[in-house]
Motif scaffolding. Structure first.
Motif, PDB file in Angstrom:
ATOM      1  N   LEU A 225      -1.725  12.861   0.023  1.00 34.84           N
ATOM      2  CA  LEU A 225      -1.535  13.389   1.151  1.00 34.84           C
ATOM      3  C   LEU A 225      -0.915  14.727   0.632  1.00 34.84           C
ATOM      4  N   PHE A 226      -1.932  16.169   0.930  1.00 33.26           N
ATOM      5  CA  PHE A 226      -0.976  16.848   0.275  1.00 33.26           C
ATOM      6  C   PHE A 226      -1.103  18.411   1.379  1.00 33.26           C
ATOM      7  N   PHE A 227       0.431  18.861   1.660  1.00 26.26           N
ATOM      8  CA  PHE A 227       0.427  19.638   2.446  1.00 26.26           C
ATOM      9  C   PHE A 227       0.275  21.024   1.750  1.00 26.26           C
ATOM     10  N   ASP A 228      -0.788  21.936   2.023  1.00 28.04           N
ATOM     11  CA  ASP A 228      -0.606  23.165   1.695  1.00 28.04           C
ATOM     12  C   ASP A 228      -0.425  24.978   2.386  1.00 28.04           C
ATOM     13  N   CYS A 229       0.344  24.733   2.061  1.00 33.23           N
ATOM     14  CA  CYS A 229       1.805  25.916   2.345  1.00 33.23           C
ATOM     15  C   CYS A 229       1.351  27.150   2.276  1.00 33.23           C
ATOM     16  N   PRO A 230       1.561  28.354   2.517  1.00 33.53           N
ATOM     17  CA  PRO A 230       2.156  29.948   1.380  1.00 33.53           C
ATOM     18  C   PRO A 230       3.449  29.666   1.619  1.00 33.53           C
ATOM     19  N   GLU A 231       3.890  30.376   0.064  1.00 26.90           N
ATOM     20  CA  GLU A 231       5.394  30.182   0.071  1.00 26.90           C
ATOM     21  C   GLU A 231       5.772  31.328   1.534  1.00 26.90           C
ATOM     22  N   GLU A 232       5.534  32.208   2.236  1.00 24.24           N
ATOM     23  CA  GLU A 232       6.701  32.754   2.478  1.00 24.24           C
ATOM     24  C   GLU A 232       6.713  31.479   3.742  1.00 24.24           C
ATOM     25  N   GLU A 233       5.865  31.110   4.033  1.00 25.15           N
ATOM     26  CA  GLU A 233       5.997  30.254   5.226  1.00 25.15           C
ATOM     27  C   GLU A 233       6.352  29.202   5.358  1.00 25.15           C
TER      28      GLU A 233
ATOM     29  N   ASP B 248      -2.440  18.328  -9.652  1.00 26.19           N
ATOM     30  CA  ASP B 248      -4.021  18.082  -9.516  1.00 26.19           C
ATOM     31  C   ASP B 248      -4.639  17.157 -10.517  1.00 26.19           C
ATOM     32  N   TYR B 249      -3.343  16.208 -10.969  1.00 22.86           N
ATOM     33  CA  TYR B 249      -3.872  14.914 -11.357  1.00 22.86           C
ATOM     34  C   TYR B 249      -4.993  14.214 -11.112  1.00 22.86           C
ATOM     35  N   TYR B 250      -4.029  14.058  -9.492  1.00 25.77           N
ATOM     36  CA  TYR B 250      -4.785  12.992  -8.543  1.00 25.77           C
ATOM     37  C   TYR B 250      -5.903  13.579  -8.292  1.00 25.77           C
ATOM     38  N   LYS B 251      -5.920  15.693  -8.049  1.00 24.68           N
ATOM     39  CA  LYS B 251      -7.628  15.791  -7.553  1.00 24.68           C
ATOM     40  C   LYS B 251      -8.595  15.783  -8.940  1.00 24.68           C
ATOM     41  N   ALA B 252      -8.189  15.132  -9.505  1.00 25.74           N
ATOM     42  CA  ALA B 252      -9.161  15.147 -11.107  1.00 25.74           C
ATOM     43  C   ALA B 252      -9.730  13.564 -10.699  1.00 25.74           C
ATOM     44  N   LYS B 253      -8.559  12.760  -9.811  1.00 29.28           N
ATOM     45  CA  LYS B 253      -8.871  11.893  -9.635  1.00 29.28           C
ATOM     46  C   LYS B 253      -9.458  10.703  -8.469  1.00 29.28           C
ATOM     47  N   GLY B 254     -10.182  12.442  -8.100  1.00 29.96           N
ATOM     48  CA  GLY B 254     -10.539  12.195  -6.664  1.00 29.96           C
ATOM     49  C   GLY B 254      -9.472  11.543  -4.987  1.00 29.96           C
ATOM     50  N   LYS B 255      -7.931  11.801  -5.692  1.00 32.30           N
ATOM     51  CA  LYS B 255      -7.183  10.757  -4.523  1.00 32.30           C
ATOM     52  C   LYS B 255      -6.415  12.540  -3.286  1.00 32.30           C
ATOM     53  N   VAL B 256      -7.293  13.160  -3.831  1.00 35.10           N
ATOM     54  CA  VAL B 256      -6.053  13.844  -2.957  1.00 35.10           C
ATOM     55  C   VAL B 256      -6.681  14.699  -1.681  1.00 35.10           C
ATOM     56  N   ARG B 257      -5.827  13.993  -0.722  1.00 38.64           N
ATOM     57  CA  ARG B 257      -6.607  14.736   0.973  1.00 38.64           C
ATOM     58  C   ARG B 257      -5.138  16.307   1.630  1.00 38.64           C
ATOM     59  N   LYS B 258      -6.267  16.901   0.876  1.00 37.63           N
ATOM     60  CA  LYS B 258      -5.292  18.261   1.112  1.00 37.63           C
ATOM     61  C   LYS B 258      -5.500  18.687   2.654  1.00 37.63           C
TER      62      LYS B 258
ATOM     63  N   THR C 215       1.033  -1.330  -0.029  1.00 36.03           N
ATOM     64  CA  THR C 215       0.088   0.043   0.182  1.00 36.03           C
ATOM     65  C   THR C 215       0.373   1.124   0.077  1.00 36.03           C
ATOM     66  N   VAL C 216       0.686   2.052  -0.985  1.00 37.30           N
ATOM     67  CA  VAL C 216       1.154   3.367  -0.973  1.00 37.30           C
ATOM     68  C   VAL C 216       0.602   4.662  -1.045  1.00 37.30           C
ATOM     69  N   VAL C 217       1.353   5.627  -0.287  1.00 36.50           N
ATOM     70  CA  VAL C 217       0.749   7.077   0.014  1.00 36.50           C
ATOM     71  C   VAL C 217       1.873   7.832  -0.568  1.00 36.50           C
ATOM     72  N   PHE C 218       1.329   8.236  -1.397  1.00 41.65           N
ATOM     73  CA  PHE C 218       2.260   9.860  -1.988  1.00 41.65           C
ATOM     74  C   PHE C 218       2.094  10.478  -1.096  1.00 41.65           C
ATOM     75  N   VAL C 219       2.588  11.051  -0.483  1.00 34.56           N
ATOM     76  CA  VAL C 219       2.957  12.782   0.413  1.00 34.56           C
ATOM     77  C   VAL C 219       3.476  13.851  -0.276  1.00 34.56           C
TER      78      VAL C 219
ATOM     79  N   ILE D  22       5.961   7.265   0.590  1.00 32.58           N
ATOM     80  CA  ILE D  22       6.991   7.814  -0.608  1.00 32.58           C
ATOM     81  C   ILE D  22       6.524   9.525  -0.664  1.00 32.58           C
ATOM     82  N   ASP D  23       7.088  10.078   0.020  1.00 35.23           N
ATOM     83  CA  ASP D  23       7.645  11.385   0.516  1.00 35.23           C
ATOM     84  C   ASP D  23       8.370  12.373  -0.575  1.00 35.23           C
ATOM     85  N   GLY D  24       7.987  13.469  -1.455  1.00 37.86           N
ATOM     86  CA  GLY D  24       8.972  13.906  -2.212  1.00 37.86           C
ATOM     87  C   GLY D  24       8.485  13.597  -3.807  1.00 37.86           C
ATOM     88  N   PHE D  25       7.879  12.735  -3.381  1.00 40.15           N
ATOM     89  CA  PHE D  25       7.815  11.733  -5.235  1.00 40.15           C
ATOM     90  C   PHE D  25       6.043  11.648  -5.386  1.00 40.15           C
TER      91      PHE D  25
END
Ligand code: ATP
Ligand SMILES: Nc1ccn([C@H]2C[C@H](O)[C@@H](COP(=O)(O)O)O2)c(=O)n1
Ligand code: MG
Length: 210
Positions: free
Chosen positions: A129-137, A173-183, A23-27, A104-107
């Motif tokens: 698993l998508f970590f959303d963070c502003p660039e300044e932070e 975005d590719y994985y979002k379209a497949k309903g796979k992104v957990r933001k 089982t693989v989770v992309f981070v 699998i982190d960063g890939f």
């Protein structure tokens, strides 16, 4: 749950052929968004093995491999190393590990990473698993990380942000379209971010009603 990775094992071992279900989770997330930090927490609480593509590439440089100089130059420039190299390292790490659950982190970091991994290994991530963070932070965090990374200087950081925006976001975005992104909103303190992460990994049946 799990995906058969015959192809991954075959390439890593030459002619050997083993069935290993994983089982693989992309981070994913920008540089400094907290991927590595949260992966350590997930490992501790949920029994996954953490494979950071960046860490594997840095270890390859240190090992004196023939690809070392090329990898070092790419990392200094904030560029993405050819998939062939990174996928071999990931395959070997999966093959050598007794666990069957991997973060699998960063890939995949770009479309080439994504398509090559899928066609070579046949692995589809359980989710992303998508970590959303502003660039300044992220910039602030990277500049105070103090782990001696050659790419944690303002010049390389800016290049990494550019590559992230241009090449990595389209993969998300590719994985979002497949309903796979957990933001996850990653701009909060570490413990708060982990609370949100835990909710993603905890099966619905185990969640206690508030
Ligand atoms: N939620 C947070 N709040 C404040 N600092 C954080 C948070 N998460 C991580 N950090 C700190 O920010 C720095 C970068 O975190 P980390 O190494 O986990 O990011 P990363 O996404 O793996 O970055 P990279 O892509 O460069 O490997 C570290 O010094 C870490 O301690
Ligand atoms: N799939 C990947 C992952 C990483 N790299 C290189 C380029 C990155 O800037 C560097 C550091 O990665 P990090 O530790 O920040 O995840 O490693 C790559 O080429 N391909
Ligand atoms: Mg990291």
């Amino acid at each position: 749950m799990g995906t058969v990775v015959d192809a991954a094992i075959k390439v890593a071992n030459g002619s050997a052929h083993t069935n290993k279900k994983v089982t693989v989770v992309f981070v994913l997330g920008g540089p400094g968004s907290g991927k590595g930090t949260q992966c350590s927490n997930i490992v501790e609480h949920f029994g996954y093995t953490h494979l950071s593509a960046g860490d594997l590439l840095r270890a390859e440089i240190k090992s004196g491999s023939e690809n070392g100089t090329m990898i070092q130059n790419m990392i200094k420039e904030g560029k993405i190393v050819p998939s062939e190299v990174t996928i071999k390292l990931l395959q070997r790490a999966i093959q050598e590990n007794g666990n069957d659950k991997f973060l699998i982190d960063g890939f995949p970091r770009n479309e080439e990473n994504r398509a090559a991994f899928e066609s070579v290994t046949g692995i589809e991530p359980e989710f992303v698993l998508f970590f959303d963070c502003p660039e300044e932070e992220m910039e602030k965090r990277l500049l105070s990380r103090n782990q001696g990374r050659e790419d944690d200087n303002i010049e390389t950081i800016r290049k990494r942000f550019k590559v992230y925006m241009e090449s990595s976001l389209p993969v998300i975005d590719y994985y979002k379209a497949k309903g796979k992104v957990r933001k996850i909103d990653a701009a909060r303190p570490i413990e708060e971010v982990f609370k949100a992460v835990k909710a993603v990994f905890t099966p619905e049946s185990e969640k206690v009603a508030a």
